[in-house]
Design an enzyme around this catalytic site. Structure first.
Site, PDB file in Angstrom:
ATOM      1  N   HIS A  60      -2.023  14.167 -25.738  1.00 56.37           N
ATOM      2  CA  HIS A  60      -1.799  13.552 -26.844  1.00 56.37           C
ATOM      3  C   HIS A  60      -2.071  14.280 -28.147  1.00 56.37           C
ATOM      4  CE1 HIS A  60      -1.738   9.775 -24.744  1.00 56.37           C
ATOM      5  NE2 HIS A  60      -3.109   9.798 -24.669  1.00 56.37           N
ATOM      6  N   LYS A 117     -15.275  10.249 -27.692  1.00 58.22           N
ATOM      7  CA  LYS A 117     -15.340   8.874 -27.190  1.00 58.22           C
ATOM      8  C   LYS A 117     -17.060   8.520 -27.721  1.00 58.22           C
ATOM      9  CE  LYS A 117     -13.235   8.202 -22.889  1.00 58.22           C
ATOM     10  NZ  LYS A 117     -12.406   7.493 -23.624  1.00 58.22           N
ATOM     11  N   ASP A 147       0.827  -1.070  -0.008  1.00 60.21           N
ATOM     12  CA  ASP A 147       0.017   0.117   0.020  1.00 60.21           C
ATOM     13  C   ASP A 147       1.071   1.219   0.051  1.00 60.21           C
ATOM     14  OD1 ASP A 147      -1.677   2.062   0.500  1.00 60.21           O
ATOM     15  OD2 ASP A 147      -3.048   0.897   2.066  1.00 60.21           O
ATOM     16  N   GLU A 166     -12.130   7.808 -30.543  1.00 64.11           N
ATOM     17  CA  GLU A 166     -12.467   6.421 -29.984  1.00 64.11           C
ATOM     18  C   GLU A 166     -13.766   5.959 -30.360  1.00 64.11           C
ATOM     19  OE1 GLU A 166     -10.172   6.106 -25.908  1.00 64.11           O
ATOM     20  OE2 GLU A 166     -11.359   8.009 -26.081  1.00 64.11           O
ATOM     21  N   LYS A 221       4.654   5.903 -31.409  1.00 63.41           N
ATOM     22  CA  LYS A 221       4.146   4.915 -32.423  1.00 63.41           C
ATOM     23  C   LYS A 221       5.237   5.464 -33.502  1.00 63.41           C
ATOM     24  CE  LYS A 221      -0.846   5.510 -31.406  1.00 63.41           C
ATOM     25  NZ  LYS A 221      -1.016   4.106 -31.473  1.00 63.41           N
ATOM     26  N   HIS A 273       2.138   7.808 -25.009  1.00 64.57           N
ATOM     27  CA  HIS A 273       2.115   6.567 -25.712  1.00 64.57           C
ATOM     28  C   HIS A 273       2.169   7.009 -27.364  1.00 64.57           C
ATOM     29  CE1 HIS A 273      -1.893   5.970 -25.314  1.00 64.57           C
ATOM     30  NE2 HIS A 273      -1.975   5.398 -26.473  1.00 64.57           N
ATOM     31  N   ASP A 312      -7.902  14.758 -20.664  1.00 63.37           N
ATOM     32  CA  ASP A 312      -7.563  13.457 -20.885  1.00 63.37           C
ATOM     33  C   ASP A 312      -6.750  13.134 -22.258  1.00 63.37           C
ATOM     34  OD1 ASP A 312      -7.590  10.625 -20.091  1.00 63.37           O
ATOM     35  OD2 ASP A 312      -9.308  10.154 -21.479  1.00 63.37           O
ATOM     36  N   LYS A 341       0.238   9.408 -17.824  1.00 60.09           N
ATOM     37  CA  LYS A 341      -0.476  10.504 -18.018  1.00 60.09           C
ATOM     38  C   LYS A 341      -2.181  10.454 -17.457  1.00 60.09           C
ATOM     39  CE  LYS A 341      -3.586   9.458 -20.947  1.00 60.09           C
ATOM     40  NZ  LYS A 341      -4.950   9.775 -21.685  1.00 60.09           N
TER      41      LYS A 341
HETATM   42  P1  NAP Z   1      -6.460   1.291 -12.469  1.00 57.52           P
HETATM   43  O1  NAP Z   1      -6.928  -0.052 -13.004  1.00 57.52           O
HETATM   44  O2  NAP Z   1      -7.374   1.967 -11.418  1.00 57.52           O
HETATM   45  O3  NAP Z   1      -5.290   0.723 -11.616  1.00 57.52           O
HETATM   46  C1  NAP Z   1      -4.664   1.660 -10.542  1.00 57.52           C
HETATM   47  C2  NAP Z   1      -4.098   0.464  -9.707  1.00 57.52           C
HETATM   48  O4  NAP Z   1      -3.564   1.188  -8.696  1.00 57.52           O
HETATM   49  C3  NAP Z   1      -5.055  -0.256  -9.106  1.00 57.52           C
HETATM   50  O5  NAP Z   1      -4.664  -1.731  -9.679  1.00 57.52           O
HETATM   51  C4  NAP Z   1      -4.600  -0.334  -7.748  1.00 57.52           C
HETATM   52  O6  NAP Z   1      -4.363  -1.777  -6.962  1.00 57.52           O
HETATM   53  C5  NAP Z   1      -3.473   0.593  -7.589  1.00 57.52           C
HETATM   54  N1  NAP Z   1      -3.557   1.401  -6.029  1.00 57.52           N
HETATM   55  C6  NAP Z   1      -4.725   2.175  -5.932  1.00 57.52           C
HETATM   56  N2  NAP Z   1      -4.220   2.777  -4.789  1.00 57.52           N
HETATM   57  C7  NAP Z   1      -3.286   2.253  -4.214  1.00 57.52           C
HETATM   58  C8  NAP Z   1      -2.583   2.161  -3.097  1.00 57.52           C
HETATM   59  N3  NAP Z   1      -2.880   2.916  -1.926  1.00 57.52           N
HETATM   60  N4  NAP Z   1      -1.337   1.441  -2.821  1.00 57.52           N
HETATM   61  C9  NAP Z   1      -0.989   0.707  -3.962  1.00 57.52           C
HETATM   62  N5  NAP Z   1      -1.469   0.656  -5.093  1.00 57.52           N
HETATM   63  C10 NAP Z   1      -2.740   1.190  -5.237  1.00 57.52           C
HETATM   64  O7  NAP Z   1      -5.903   2.385 -13.337  1.00 57.52           O
HETATM   65  P2  NAP Z   1      -5.173   2.024 -14.720  1.00 57.52           P
HETATM   66  O8  NAP Z   1      -6.497   2.261 -15.626  1.00 57.52           O
HETATM   67  O9  NAP Z   1      -4.680   1.122 -14.948  1.00 57.52           O
HETATM   68  O10 NAP Z   1      -4.464   3.660 -15.005  1.00 57.52           O
HETATM   69  C11 NAP Z   1      -3.189   3.796 -14.135  1.00 57.52           C
HETATM   70  C12 NAP Z   1      -2.583   5.144 -14.603  1.00 57.52           C
HETATM   71  O11 NAP Z   1      -2.292   5.022 -16.077  1.00 57.52           O
HETATM   72  C13 NAP Z   1      -3.483   6.410 -14.612  1.00 57.52           C
HETATM   73  O12 NAP Z   1      -2.864   7.498 -14.020  1.00 57.52           O
HETATM   74  C14 NAP Z   1      -4.261   6.511 -15.867  1.00 57.52           C
HETATM   75  O13 NAP Z   1      -4.544   7.728 -16.171  1.00 57.52           O
HETATM   76  C15 NAP Z   1      -3.152   6.076 -16.665  1.00 57.52           C
HETATM   77  N6  NAP Z   1      -3.410   5.674 -18.125  1.00 57.52           N
HETATM   78  C16 NAP Z   1      -4.406   4.532 -18.051  1.00 57.52           C
HETATM   79  C17 NAP Z   1      -4.566   4.147 -19.420  1.00 57.52           C
HETATM   80  C18 NAP Z   1      -5.590   2.934 -19.543  1.00 57.52           C
HETATM   81  O14 NAP Z   1      -5.806   2.635 -20.756  1.00 57.52           O
HETATM   82  N7  NAP Z   1      -6.022   2.135 -18.576  1.00 57.52           N
HETATM   83  C19 NAP Z   1      -4.333   4.814 -20.537  1.00 57.52           C
HETATM   84  C20 NAP Z   1      -3.282   5.856 -20.506  1.00 57.52           C
HETATM   85  C21 NAP Z   1      -3.175   5.957 -19.087  1.00 57.52           C
HETATM   86  P3  NAP Z   1      -4.653  -2.072  -5.718  1.00 57.52           P
HETATM   87  O15 NAP Z   1      -6.458  -1.989  -5.617  1.00 57.52           O
HETATM   88  O16 NAP Z   1      -4.345  -3.648  -5.669  1.00 57.52           O
HETATM   89  O17 NAP Z   1      -4.194  -1.473  -4.631  1.00 57.52           O
END
Ligand code: NAP
Length: 488
Positions: free
Chosen positions: A242, A342, A96, A218, A184, A180, A237, A150
């Site tokens: 981007h 979107k 955590d 999207e 590309k 990202h 976003d 981001k």
């Molecule tokens: P997500 O699915 O919500 O994953 C975030 C992770 O953070 C969770 O798996 C959670 O794991 C962990 N977390 C939250 N609080 C925590 C804590 N106190 N201690 C330790 N771990 C903790 O989010 P995501 O979609 O993967 O996105 C992650 C980042 O990438 C964000 O900044 C988002 O804006 C960016 N991003 C995402 C995408 C995409 O396509 N998903 C694209 C571009 C950028 P636990 O619950 O196991 O703690």
């Protein structure tokens, strides 16, 4: 280019992923690291250490990866033996980020004196505490690197706060702010096209170029991410990062070298030259939209307001179109139309550079059309096409549009790596050119913030558009006013 196999970074590598159970890790990061492993692009002594609060032992975590990540590897790249070898690199540490003692467990899982890369794939609100605790645990040394996802912050103030906090422990040369789109192949190719040839450069300016369009459309809706998305919106976003980064690659002056700072200095100048918006400009030159119920991929889909976890009456935009200007000699009076949304008709990202029409219509045919366009397609497929006029075969001098297709697939037999794979390899090798520098990011927020604040002052609701369309009518009017039209 043949994938380089200079994997020896002289140290064992620890790739530590915060948010290692999250959506991005499962869909993008772990598959990209698998591909890097498959192609021999990870050092021999590599560990990939995922962290999160969920209770997993190593076996349970590997089973989770098997169930949630493996399917994101294309079947032609999947190989049981390589996959088993790759899983050997993976480990999981329950952590955590608010709990300092948990970082002790992380320290014990790393190679002493290894090359540490911390990939922060969590909400940006956690970045400060993660960096502070990493430093307290003695995990940040001179060779450590940190990758920041981001959107970095929610506005200029929060971006500065995060940058200051990360900068207390990491030098700027250790910080990789990822976008990202910069990974590309086609975007990197645009730089080669512009600066590796001399034929385009004399034309690459006003008045030879009459407009530039950048679209990132999207097909998907907000899905399960409404909690994040509703407080973010399309401007923060997508546009602030981007689309502005793509605009920089189109508009930048030739850098003096390919060194990270030479390239980023030129991008920064573009961001600083973006014309600022007052309230009247916002009302005239921006369009916000929000999707309503419609049909997407032959299925009826909800409108934004009906999506799970979207607050009642939300005014968050799922679509933005902007008419921007880069106030420099090169780009004087050239509109840059930016559009993202979107639930658009289909997934499609492209840059369209429209050249001025010949001053005199000598030949019959294609009346009123644009004679020459350079179209850089980024999604779903990557391609570069130059649209020119040619004579239609037969008697007479009728002309028609044809595309000179820079068919990169057949010109180069090599595999084209996905953006995340390429950027992760850049991080491992210490190559910063395709990552954003702090001042770039802050300049982008300085341009975006007044627009977001202006929308709030104006208090207008976003324009509705049916899911599965190309956005609200007002977005078409934005271009029609200047005699242009979106190229779908
Ligand atoms: P997500 O699915 O919500 O994953 C975030 C992770 O953070 C969770 O798996 C959670 O794991 C962990 N977390 C939250 N609080 C925590 C804590 N106190 N201690 C330790 N771990 C903790 O989010 P995501 O979609 O993967 O996105 C992650 C980042 O990438 C964000 O900044 C988002 O804006 C960016 N991003 C995402 C995408 C995409 O396509 N998903 C694209 C571009 C950028 P636990 O619950 O196991 O703690």
């Amino acid at each position: 280019m043949t994938p380089s196999t200079d994997t020896d970074i002289g140290l064992p590598l620890d790739m530590i992923i915060f948010g290692g159970v999250g959506d991005l890790a499962m869909r993008k990061l772990l598959p990209a690291l698998y591909m890097a492993y498959l192609h021999g692009n990870l050092p021999a002594q590599t560990r990939i250490i995922s962290t999160g609060r969920q209770e997993f032992d190593r076996e349970a975590y590997l089973a989770h990866v098997e169930a949630h990540s493996r399917s994101f590897i294309a079947s032609e790249n999947f190989n049981d033996k390589t996959w088993d070898g790759y899983l050997q690199l993976l480990d999981y540490v329950r952590l955590d980020v608010q709990q300092a003692p948990d970082f002790g467990a992380l320290a014990r899982a790393t190679h002493p004196g290894g090359q540490r890369v911390f990939y922060l794939s969590t909400a940006p609100a956690l970045f400060t505490t993660i960096c502070d605790k990493l430093a307290d645990a003695g995990l940040v040394d001179a060779q450590a690197r940190v990758v920041l996802e981001k959107p970095l912050g929610n506005d200029l103030g929060s971006a500065i706060e995060i940058n200051e906090a990360v900068g207390k422990h990491f030098a700027e040369s250790q910080i990789y702010r990822i976008d990202h789109y910069l990974g590309k192949e086609t975007v990197q190719n645009l730089m080669v096209l512009r600066f590796g040839n001399s034929i385009l450069e004399p034309l690459w300016r006003a008045p030879n170029i009459s407009s530039v369009q950048i679209t990132v459309a999207e097909e998907v809706g907000v899905g399960s991410r409404a909690g994040f998305y509703d407080s973010t919106g399309a401007m923060r976003d997508m546009v602030q990062n981007h689309l502005l980064q793509l605009l920089c690659i189109v508009a930048m002056e030739p850098p003096t070298s390919l060194s990270p700072d030479a390239v980023r200095d030129e991008k920064l100048k573009v961001l600083r030259s973006l014309r600022r918006f007052g309230l009247a400009d916002i009302a005239r030159d921006t369009v916000r939209g929000q999707y309503t119920h419609g049909v997407s991929g032959n299925q009826e889909v909800n409108g934004y307001l009906e999506e799970k976890n979207v607050p009642e009456g939300s005014k968050t935009e799922s679509f933005v179109a902007v008419r921007a200007h880069v106030d420099t000699w090169r780009w004087s009076k050239v509109p840059f139309y930016l559009r993202t949304g979107k639930r658009m008709q289909r997934r499609s990202s492209k840059i369209v550079v429209e050249f001025a029409n010949p001053p005199f219509p000598l030949f019959p045919g294609a009346p009123g059309g644009v004679a020459n366009r350079l179209v850089i397609e980024l999604q779903p497929e990557e391609a570069i096409k130059l649209q020119i006029m040619a004579k239609e075969p037969g008697s007479g001098m009728q002309m028609q549009q044809v595309a000179l297709n820079l068919d990169l697939q057949s010109a180069f037999q090599q595999r084209r790596a996905e953006a995340y794979e390429r950027l992760l390899i850049d991080v491992v090798r210490g190559r910063l050119t395709h990552f954003m520098r702090r001042d770039e990011l802050e300049a982008a927020w300085s341009w975006a913030d007044p627009i977001i604040e202006g929308w709030s002052t104006l208090g207008e609701k976003p324009h509705p558009y049916p899911a599965g369309s190309w956005g609200p009518a007002e977005s078409f009017a934005l271009l029609a006013r200047d005699g242009f039209a979106w190229v779908e």
